[in-house]
Write an enzyme that holds these catalytic residues in place. Structure first.
Site, short mmCIF file in Angstrom:
data_model
loop_
_atom_site.label_atom_id
_atom_site.label_comp_id
_atom_site.label_asym_id
_atom_site.label_seq_id
_atom_site.Cartn_x
_atom_site.Cartn_y
_atom_site.Cartn_z
N HIS A 191 0.82 -1.23 0.00
CA HIS A 191 0.00 0.00 0.00
C HIS A 191 0.84 1.26 0.00
CE1 HIS A 191 -3.10 -2.98 0.65
NE2 HIS A 191 -3.78 -2.13 -0.09
N GLU A 433 -10.71 -11.06 -5.27
CA GLU A 433 -9.27 -10.92 -5.08
C GLU A 433 -8.63 -12.11 -4.37
OE1 GLU A 433 -8.51 -7.14 -3.18
OE2 GLU A 433 -10.27 -7.28 -1.92
N ASP A 457 -4.26 -8.30 -4.75
CA ASP A 457 -4.38 -9.41 -3.81
C ASP A 457 -4.52 -10.75 -4.53
OD1 ASP A 457 -4.13 -8.57 -1.10
OD2 ASP A 457 -5.91 -7.36 -1.40
N CYS A 504 -9.64 -3.35 -10.88
CA CYS A 504 -9.14 -2.15 -10.19
C CYS A 504 -7.79 -2.38 -9.54
CB CYS A 504 -10.16 -1.66 -9.17
SG CYS A 504 -10.41 -2.80 -7.81
C1 PEP Z 1 -6.41 -5.27 -5.03
O1 PEP Z 1 -6.17 -6.09 -4.16
O2 PEP Z 1 -6.15 -5.45 -6.25
C2 PEP Z 1 -7.03 -3.98 -4.71
C3 PEP Z 1 -7.41 -3.15 -5.65
O3 PEP Z 1 -7.16 -3.66 -3.41
P1 PEP Z 1 -5.93 -3.19 -2.50
O4 PEP Z 1 -4.76 -2.90 -3.38
O5 PEP Z 1 -6.39 -1.99 -1.75
O6 PEP Z 1 -5.72 -4.38 -1.62
MG MG Z 2 -7.05 -5.87 -2.21
#
Ligand code: PEP
Ligand code: MG
Length: 588
Positions: A191, A433, A457, A504
């Site tokens: 993140h 995910e 994920d 996403c």
């Molecule tokens: C993902 O896991 O692809 C996602 C968009 O969520 P995050 O990156 O916040 O875990």
């Molecule tokens: Mg995620």
């Protein structure tokens, strides 16, 4: 001059000055302070002690309630130590006489005490050594960790160098004159990396030994395209990088001209481009980069950027700001995704051994119902103000998804009783995910209003590769055939049942993957806004047939290496200007 290789996580190049941000788990850097800063430094130290005592109060009360007085006594002992002037006073003195930072004075004093305890013949003392280190970490965390060294005022061109950063620390860089950062730890979709992209800060993670080599104030180059960090570069190298930065700015300006143009393939297929945001304030990036709305609002950043648990009204205000700023564009709210590397572990009485496989995301919501319901109230209240969709993170079983939907409906009833407005028909979707959700997509399709594939994920859970771990970063890749098959299956399940599917994950913003994603059947992509012009440039120069052809060729390959080589080659051939003759990454 030192050149270090790391993992490129956020593009762009920057020439700046090193600013070392220490970590509680490693020796803090030696730093002298100005004579006039002594009192302020002592005050920082006193504040860290006070904050640690308050935290220990809470831990003690919690332990007493859950485990009885014996467990609580541990914290009482820690508090006793922090109130012991014979331990504390030498730290204050040292800050004044040796003019060293509070961090260094704390660490040295605690080390002395730990060594003293370890050398005592009585075992009662020796068993306390771990307590001393624990206490050292706690005080240092208040000095360094969440309550970071004050970057504001450090000047401009600040390049933060750290062993590791928390998402909370990174979130604050946007306001601190920080222009780039490099860390020893981390992976491509940690993140911290995502935040860097949101803030358009070039960043390199997984840069081994950088803390040993970089010194405060050194000139440093961060090359976020190549994953390169150059410490104390020659003037000639600096000149070269100024040239690269200028060309990149030129490319961005050229791509910016596409802003008002539709994301449409040469044979007329429309691709919906949406932005990912972490904070309501980023909505202007979404609009500036020509996105049609928000495909992922990571609401957990409300917690990560606040020093307290945000109230329902505070959450509502942030969501209202986002929905209003979207100005009629749709906003997809992801209910808070806390846990794993975000928030809960640092506050946990008993941190989990495997937090990425633990009580995170939707699971965490379902075991913290009061917090979840309060959040849903805020989200639903905001749904009355514009076009909104709601999705749940990391759904791993059908019963979990059903339970979440049920809770939304319960909260709707409560709001109705309270006479508060909300959109009763707000679509309820889910993130796909984890492999279990991808494999079961045809079943979920009967109950979900939409799917959003979270590749960040999905990659880590499919390949068993921690997305934040630099040691296995080379194994983390969206180009792995197993991951691609799962994406394909989810898209197919959605199509068959008429359930809209978007992607996403970070891959949606990587122009190297754009053709493949379209070829796999995706028509909605949501990414960090600054990446969208690159993706749009690709979309506007390809037709769906050639994307499908590429997807079929990729489908016939059985190794990640082959897939990423093919994607890199076609990207370099078709869109050379997007990569400026520099290497093309096809890994995330
Ligand atoms: C993902 O896991 O692809 C996602 C968009 O969520 P995050 O990156 O916040 O875990
Ligand atoms: Mg995620």
């Amino acid at each position: 001059m030192h050149e270090l290789r790391g993992i490129a996580v956020s593009p762009g190049v920057v020439v700046g000055r090193v600013y070392v941000l220490d970590d509680v788990r490693r020796p803090v850097a030696s730093r002298t302070i100005a004579a006039q800063a002594i009192e302020a430094e002592q005050a920082r130290f006193e504040a860290a002690i006070a904050a640690s005592l308050t935290e220990l109060d809470e831990l003690r009360a919690h332990a007493e309630q859950k485990m009885g007085t014996e467990a609580a006594d541990v914290f009482a002992f820690h508090q006793g130590m922090l109130r012991d002037r014979t331990l504390i006073e030498p730290i204050r003195e040292r800050i004044a006489t040796e003019r060293i930072s509070a961090e260094l004075a704390v660490q040295e004093r605690f080390r002395e005490v730990a060594e003293l305890f370890a050398s005592m013949p009585e075992s009662a003392f020796r068993t306390k050594v771990d307590d001393v280190w624990d206490l050292d970490h706690r005080v240092l965390r208040h000095l360094i960790g969440e309550h970071r060294r004050e970057i504001t005022g450090a000047g401009h061109d600040v390049v933060v160098v750290a062993a590791e950063l928390t998402p909370t620390q990174t979130a604050q860089f946007g306001t601190d004159g920080v222009v780039a950062f490099a860390t020893e730890a981390g992976g491509e979709t940690s993140h911290v990396a995502i935040f860097a992209r949101s803030l358009s800060l070039p960043a390199v993670v997984g840069t081994e030994s950088i803390m040993d080599i970089a010194r405060e104030g050194d000139r440093i180059i961060i090359d976020g395209d190549e994953g390169l960090v150059i410490i104390r570069p020659t003037d000639e190298i600096v000149e070269r990088y100024h040239g690269i930065a200028a060309r990149a700015a030129e490319l961005r300006a050229r791509l910016g001209e596409l802003r008002e143009e539709p994301a449409i393939t040469t044979d007329g297929e429309r691709i919906e481009l949406l932005g990912n945001i972490e904070l309501a304030g980023e909505m202007h990036h979404v609009i500036e980069h020509g996105a049609e709305g928000v495909g992922l609002f990571r609401t957990e950043f409300l917690w990560l950027t606040s020093d307290h648990e945000p109230s329902e009204d505070e959450q509502f205000e942030a969501l209202r700001a986002a929905v209003e700023a979207a100005d009629g564009r749709p906003v997809t709210i992801r209910t808070f995704d806390l846990g794993a590397d975000k928030y809960t572990q640092r506050r946990a009485m008993m941190p989990e051994r495997n937090p990425f496989l633990g009580n995170r995301s939707l699971r965490y919501c379902l075991t913290n119902l009061t917090m979840f319901k309060q959040h849903l109230r805020a989200v639903l209240r905001a749904s009355a103000l514009g076009e909104m969709k709601i999705m749940f993170p990391l759904v791993t079983s059908l019963s979990e998804f059903r339970q979440a939907k049920l809770i939304v409906h319960e909260v709707m009833e409560d709001l109705e009783e309270d006479g508060l407005a909300f959109d009763r028909r707000v679509p309820l979707g889910m993130m796909v995910e984890v492999p279990s959700a991808a494999v079961m997509a045809p079943v979920y399709a009967g109950e979900a209003d939409f799917f959003s594939i979270g590749t960040n994920d999905l990659i880590q859970y499919t390949l068993a590769v921690d997305r934040t771990n630099e040691r296995v970063a080379h194994l983390y890749s969206a180009a792995d055939p197993a991951v691609l098959r799962l994406i394909k299956e989810v898209v197919r399940a959605g199509r068959r049942s008429g359930v809209p599917v978007s992607c996403c994950g970070e891959v949606a913003g990587d122009p190297v993957f754009t053709m493949l994603l379209i070829g796999l059947g995706l028509r909605t992509l949501s990414a960090t806004p600054s990446r969208l012009p690159f993706v749009k440039r690709v979309i506007r120069s390809v037709d769906v047939k050639s994307c499908e052809r590429l997807a079929r060729r990729v489908g016939s390959l059985d190794s990640e290496r082959q897939v990423s080589a093919l994607l890199r080659d076609q990207a370099r051939k078709r869109f050379p200007e997007l990569f400026d003759g520099r290497s093309v990454d096809a890994s995330g």
